[in-house]
Design an enzyme around this catalytic site. Structure first.
Site, PDB file in Angstrom:
ATOM      1  N   ASN A   9       0.866  -1.183   0.000  1.00 13.48           N
ATOM      2  CA  ASN A   9       0.000   0.000   0.000  1.00 13.48           C
ATOM      3  C   ASN A   9       0.904   1.235   0.000  1.00 13.48           C
ATOM      4  O   ASN A   9       1.468   1.599   1.026  1.00 13.48           O
ATOM      5  CB  ASN A   9      -0.890  -0.032   1.258  1.00 13.48           C
ATOM      6  N   LYS A  11       0.083   4.237  -0.291  1.00 11.70           N
ATOM      7  CA  LYS A  11      -0.574   5.433   0.268  1.00 11.70           C
ATOM      8  C   LYS A  11      -0.360   6.614  -0.681  1.00 11.70           C
ATOM      9  O   LYS A  11      -0.310   6.410  -1.894  1.00 11.70           O
ATOM     10  CB  LYS A  11      -0.073   5.701   1.693  1.00 11.70           C
ATOM     11  N   HIS A  95      -9.580   1.036   4.881  1.00 12.46           N
ATOM     12  CA  HIS A  95      -8.288   1.222   5.552  1.00 12.46           C
ATOM     13  C   HIS A  95      -8.497   2.176   6.726  1.00 12.46           C
ATOM     14  O   HIS A  95      -9.310   3.101   6.651  1.00 12.46           O
ATOM     15  CB  HIS A  95      -7.258   1.796   4.574  1.00 12.46           C
ATOM     16  N   GLU A  97      -6.981   4.628   7.722  1.00 11.31           N
ATOM     17  CA  GLU A  97      -6.845   6.060   7.391  1.00 11.31           C
ATOM     18  C   GLU A  97      -8.119   6.584   6.724  1.00 11.31           C
ATOM     19  O   GLU A  97      -8.492   7.744   6.892  1.00 11.31           O
ATOM     20  CB  GLU A  97      -5.594   6.264   6.513  1.00 11.31           C
ATOM     21  N   GLU A 165      -5.204  -4.838  10.559  1.00 10.26           N
ATOM     22  CA  GLU A 165      -4.194  -3.795  10.757  1.00 10.26           C
ATOM     23  C   GLU A 165      -4.499  -3.035  12.044  1.00 10.26           C
ATOM     24  O   GLU A 165      -5.343  -2.124  12.055  1.00 10.26           O
ATOM     25  CB  GLU A 165      -4.218  -2.811   9.579  1.00 10.26           C
ATOM     26  N   GLY A 171       2.544   2.470  10.688  1.00  7.07           N
ATOM     27  CA  GLY A 171       3.491   3.573  10.519  1.00  7.07           C
ATOM     28  C   GLY A 171       4.194   3.993  11.793  1.00  7.07           C
ATOM     29  O   GLY A 171       4.815   5.052  11.841  1.00  7.07           O
ATOM     30  N   SER A 210       3.588  -1.969  10.338  1.00  2.89           N
ATOM     31  CA  SER A 210       5.030  -1.992  10.584  1.00  2.89           C
ATOM     32  C   SER A 210       5.690  -3.321  10.207  1.00  2.89           C
ATOM     33  O   SER A 210       6.630  -3.757  10.882  1.00  2.89           O
ATOM     34  CB  SER A 210       5.334  -1.621  12.047  1.00  2.89           C
TER      35      SER A 210
HETATM   36  P1  13P Z   1       3.138   0.524   7.625  1.00  3.96           P
HETATM   37  O1  13P Z   1       3.644  -0.778   7.034  1.00  3.96           O
HETATM   38  O2  13P Z   1       3.867   1.726   7.111  1.00  3.96           O
HETATM   39  O3  13P Z   1       3.026   0.452   9.105  1.00  3.96           O
HETATM   40  O4  13P Z   1       1.626   0.718   7.071  1.00  3.96           O
HETATM   41  C1  13P Z   1       0.731  -0.323   7.193  1.00  3.96           C
HETATM   42  C2  13P Z   1      -0.477  -0.006   6.399  1.00  3.96           C
HETATM   43  O5  13P Z   1      -1.243   0.875   6.733  1.00  3.96           O
HETATM   44  C3  13P Z   1      -0.701  -0.779   5.168  1.00  3.96           C
HETATM   45  O6  13P Z   1      -1.997  -0.600   4.693  1.00  3.96           O
END
Ligand code: 13P
Length: 252
Positions: A9, A11, A95, A97, A165, A171, A210
């Site tokens: 992903n 983003k 997601h 976010e 997640e 992150g 992560s």
């Molecule tokens: P990270 O791997 O940067 O923690 O992000 C995970 C994520 O949100 C994947 O959709």
């Protein structure tokens, strides 16, 4: 599709040129067999470069978000049918976010999930608890509720993926422990069984939060972990491939 999958992903990262360069390098570096287990999830504005670059390769791609209608007066949204026409096989739904920053409600996520399935695409439904949910022992309640609501109008006979997640692990570099991941994935497998006893075992459940080359083998070895949804570490070809290859050392 069987085996273990790594979905990157990206983003809101990468320019069209960076995306095209990534795809060129990935096609050179990943074997044909590895390619079949990789998915790229670019932001909509660079999807064209990814779609063009991946033509003829085994790597699939998908959207990070879409609306549930295919066309119309929906300013700023992405059409799932257009995504499909461009070659997308997947799309993320819910997601954290999207849920947190853009306040996407569960009923809208259920419509997106159903719309994607109706087009023959594969929704990757994301669920996960916040730090507070975990502190107050609400993890199970939250992830089961999010799963049930997102799947409320979905068709168990059509492909669907789930991604666990934990919001606090995204992150942050703070990866969930193997015990926490195995427990959550077990809870989700049970919820999927209740939704569809016939097909639940075939639904991949990815872990995200992560994931890095260093922790990927220990996470990939866990029960009910069928792949990873990777954010930051999917932005470089070497990192993404290391994660996939490390996962294979414990699964073959
Ligand atoms: P990270 O791997 O940067 O923690 O992000 C995970 C994520 O949100 C994947 O959709």
């Amino acid at each position: 599709m069987t085996g273990f999958f790594c979905a990157g992903n990206w983003k809101m990262n990468k320019t069209p040129e960076q995306a095209a360069q990534f795809v060129r390098q990935l096609k050179e570096s990943a074997t044909a067999e590895e390619q079949k287990h990789l998915v790229l999830l670019p932001t909509a504005l660079i999807a064209y470069e990814v779609a063009q670059g991946l033509k003829g390769s085994g790597v699939a791609w998908g959207g990070q978000n879409c609306y549930f209608e295919n066309s119309g007066a929906f300013t700023g949204e992405s059409s799932p049918s257009l995504m499909k026409e461009m070659g997308a096989k997947f799309c993320l739904v819910g997601h954290s976010e999207r849920r947190q920053i853009f306040a996407e409600p569960d009923d809208m996520l259920a419509k997106k999930t159903a719309a994607l399935q109706n087009l023959g695409m594969i929704p990757i439904v994301c669920v996960g608890e916040t730090q507070d949910d975990r502190r107050w022992n609400r993890t199970q309640e939250v992830i089961v509720r999010q799963t049930r609501l997102a799947l409320a109008s979905a068709d168990p006979s059509k492909p669907i993926w789930l991604a666990y997640e934990p919001v606090w692990a995204i992150g942050t570099g703070q990866v969930a422990t193997p015990e926490q991941v195995e427990e959550a994935h077990g809870i989700l497998r049970k919820a999927l069984k209740e939704w569809s006893a016939m097909t639940s075992d075939r639904i991949p459940i990815l872990y995200g939060g992560s994931v890095k080359a260093e922790n990927s083998a220990s996470l990939a070895a866990l029960n009910n972990v069928n792949g990873f949804l990777i954010g930051g570490a999917s932005l470089a070809v070497d990192d993404l491939l290391k994660i996939y290859r490390n996962s294979q050392t414990v699964r073959s």
